[in-house]
Design a protein around this motif. Structure first.
Motif, PDB file in Angstrom:
ATOM      1  N   HIS A 288       0.897  -1.110   0.082  1.00  0.00           N
ATOM      2  CA  HIS A 288       0.014   0.075  -0.017  1.00  0.00           C
ATOM      3  C   HIS A 288       0.657   1.194  -0.349  1.00  0.00           C
ATOM      4  O   HIS A 288       0.688   2.449  -0.666  1.00  0.00           O
ATOM      5  CB  HIS A 288      -0.782  -0.184   1.067  1.00  0.00           C
ATOM      6  CG  HIS A 288      -1.840  -1.057   1.013  1.00  0.00           C
ATOM      7  ND1 HIS A 288      -2.853  -1.766   1.858  1.00  0.00           N
ATOM      8  CD2 HIS A 288      -2.485  -1.921  -0.123  1.00  0.00           C
ATOM      9  CE1 HIS A 288      -3.869  -1.945   1.596  1.00  0.00           C
ATOM     10  NE2 HIS A 288      -3.210  -2.750   0.481  1.00  0.00           N
TER      11      HIS A 288
ATOM     12  N   ILE B 120     -11.632  -5.405   1.266  1.00  0.00           N
ATOM     13  CA  ILE B 120     -10.502  -5.362   0.777  1.00  0.00           C
ATOM     14  C   ILE B 120     -10.357  -4.245   0.217  1.00  0.00           C
ATOM     15  O   ILE B 120     -10.108  -2.928  -0.464  1.00  0.00           O
ATOM     16  CB  ILE B 120     -10.796  -6.814  -0.762  1.00  0.00           C
ATOM     17  CG1 ILE B 120     -10.354  -7.505   0.534  1.00  0.00           C
ATOM     18  CG2 ILE B 120      -9.152  -6.284  -1.298  1.00  0.00           C
ATOM     19  CD1 ILE B 120     -10.804  -8.698  -0.790  1.00  0.00           C
TER      20      ILE B 120
ATOM     21  N   HIS C 295      -3.858  -5.282  -3.794  1.00  0.00           N
ATOM     22  CA  HIS C 295      -4.985  -6.173  -3.212  1.00  0.00           C
ATOM     23  C   HIS C 295      -5.914  -7.522  -3.870  1.00  0.00           C
ATOM     24  O   HIS C 295      -6.938  -8.379  -3.018  1.00  0.00           O
ATOM     25  CB  HIS C 295      -6.398  -5.273  -3.274  1.00  0.00           C
ATOM     26  CG  HIS C 295      -7.163  -5.390  -4.905  1.00  0.00           C
ATOM     27  ND1 HIS C 295      -7.045  -5.242  -6.096  1.00  0.00           N
ATOM     28  CD2 HIS C 295      -8.872  -6.058  -5.286  1.00  0.00           C
ATOM     29  CE1 HIS C 295      -7.979  -5.821  -7.103  1.00  0.00           C
ATOM     30  NE2 HIS C 295      -8.462  -6.173  -5.738  1.00  0.00           N
TER      31      HIS C 295
ATOM     32  N   LEU D   4      -9.131   0.111  -0.072  1.00  0.00           N
ATOM     33  CA  LEU D   4      -8.380   0.762  -1.450  1.00  0.00           C
ATOM     34  C   LEU D   4      -9.051   2.079  -2.005  1.00  0.00           C
ATOM     35  O   LEU D   4      -7.772   3.352  -2.150  1.00  0.00           O
ATOM     36  CB  LEU D   4      -7.856  -0.183  -2.816  1.00  0.00           C
ATOM     37  CG  LEU D   4      -7.724  -1.640  -3.076  1.00  0.00           C
ATOM     38  CD1 LEU D   4      -8.522  -2.173  -4.583  1.00  0.00           C
ATOM     39  CD2 LEU D   4      -6.116  -1.305  -2.835  1.00  0.00           C
TER      40      LEU D   4
END
Length: 320
Positions: A34, A191, A56, A195
């Protein structure tokens, strides 16, 4: 199909949420994944592209995984698939191949499927392929999978079209996390907000130097299948229809109508504007309560510190 709320090309006979376990060298997304997504990419399109992978995708792959890969074993022995590694790769991508074939109308799910509730392995279903669809599938496999299949084998294209349309191709299917039924799995809802929170943090801490949408699939990345078979001929090329759904002005297909050419709702560009926290057009019924990643604090991938520095740099630029 079997009438479940799954992707039409998924022939999973189970009425329950399905996860299939297998050994893997992949790992779940980390602070580093990330952090790199925020730090390394200064183009909106690059961010979208990269967020599909290590940031992801492994959650989908490891949680859902695949079932039925063993039906490819005889093809390794007969030479149609180059080796076991190629078979594993081909199996992992199978639901995405079926998705493309369905969306291009090369095949449709059978309607007379037989569900054996006592022994799901004995359930029978499959696909119907038109003569034109069969030919296009026969063209597709040698063109896209020359690294995995032996394209020198006799009638290799027809062999794979037969396997898909008339054989055991339907017996390979993904766990729900890999296809459009993934929201049925509770872990899905961890998830994707993660994001989006990363994207919001990036936008509010300075954004991207290039926020334009890609328009030319031949020279820019728009989708994985930019090279496809024409709807009118059997020729492979970069047609505008290859990446339908991935452009700024693309809309969702109307699944309720069943018409492959019927679209509805806002465009991708309009959705992005509606979810852009910097925009007066923001119209989501929620906001994120924080943009801190405390579990990454003090590590080499300290996301919170990175965002604070990026925000300060952006504010300094605005003052000049």
């Amino acid at each position: 199909g079997y009438g479940y709320m799954r992707a039409p090309w998924s022939m999973n006979p189970s009425p329950y949420i399905s996860r299939f376990a297998k050994e893997s060298t992949s790992s779940l997304p980390s602070c580093g994944n990330h952090y790199d997504l925020l730090r390394q990419y200064d183009s909106l399109m690059d961010f979208f592209f990269k967020s599909s992978y290590s940031a992801h995708a492994t959650v989908h792959g490891l949680t859902g995984s695949m079932y039925g890969c063993d039906v490819l074993d005889p093809m390794v022995k007969s030479g149609y698939i180059l080796d076991a590694a190629a078979a594993s790769k081909l199996c992992a991508g199978w639901p995405f191949i079926m998705k493309e074939f369905y969306r291009k109308a090369f095949l449709t799910p059978k309607k007379d499927c037989v569900l054996d509730e006592k022994n799901l392995k004995k359930s029978e279903c499959g696909f119907d392929c038109s003569a034109s669809g069969f030919k296009k599938i026969a063209t597709y496999f040698p063109a896209h999978y020359s690294e995995d299949i032996d394209i020198k084998m006799p009638d290799v294209g027809e062999f794979w079209a037969n396997f898909t349309c008339n054989g055991d191709g339907y017996k390979i299917y993904p766990g729900d996390h890999i296809e459009s039924a993934s929201p049925a799995d509770p872990s899905f809802w961890v998830i994707h907000p993660t994001l989006e929170r990363l994207l919001h943090a990036k936008l509010m801490s300075g954004g991207f130097s290039n926020e334009s949408w890609a328009t030319n699939a031949k020279t820019e990345f728009i989708c994985n299948y930019a090279l496809c078979v024409s709807d009118e001929t059997d020729a492979m090329d970069y047609y505008s229809t290859c990446c339908d759904g991935h452009f700024e002005d693309s809309k969702l297909l109307n699944a309720i109508s069943g018409n492959r050419y019927d679209y509805f709702g806002p465009t991708n560009g309009e959705v992005l504007a509606a979810t852009d926290p910097r925009s007066s057009e923001y119209s989501m019924p929620y906001i994120y309560d924080s943009f801190e990643w405390t579990h990454c604090d003090g590590t080499i991938s300290d996301i919170t510190s990175f965002l604070k520095k990026a925000s300060k740099t952006n504010m300094d630029k605005e003052r000049v």
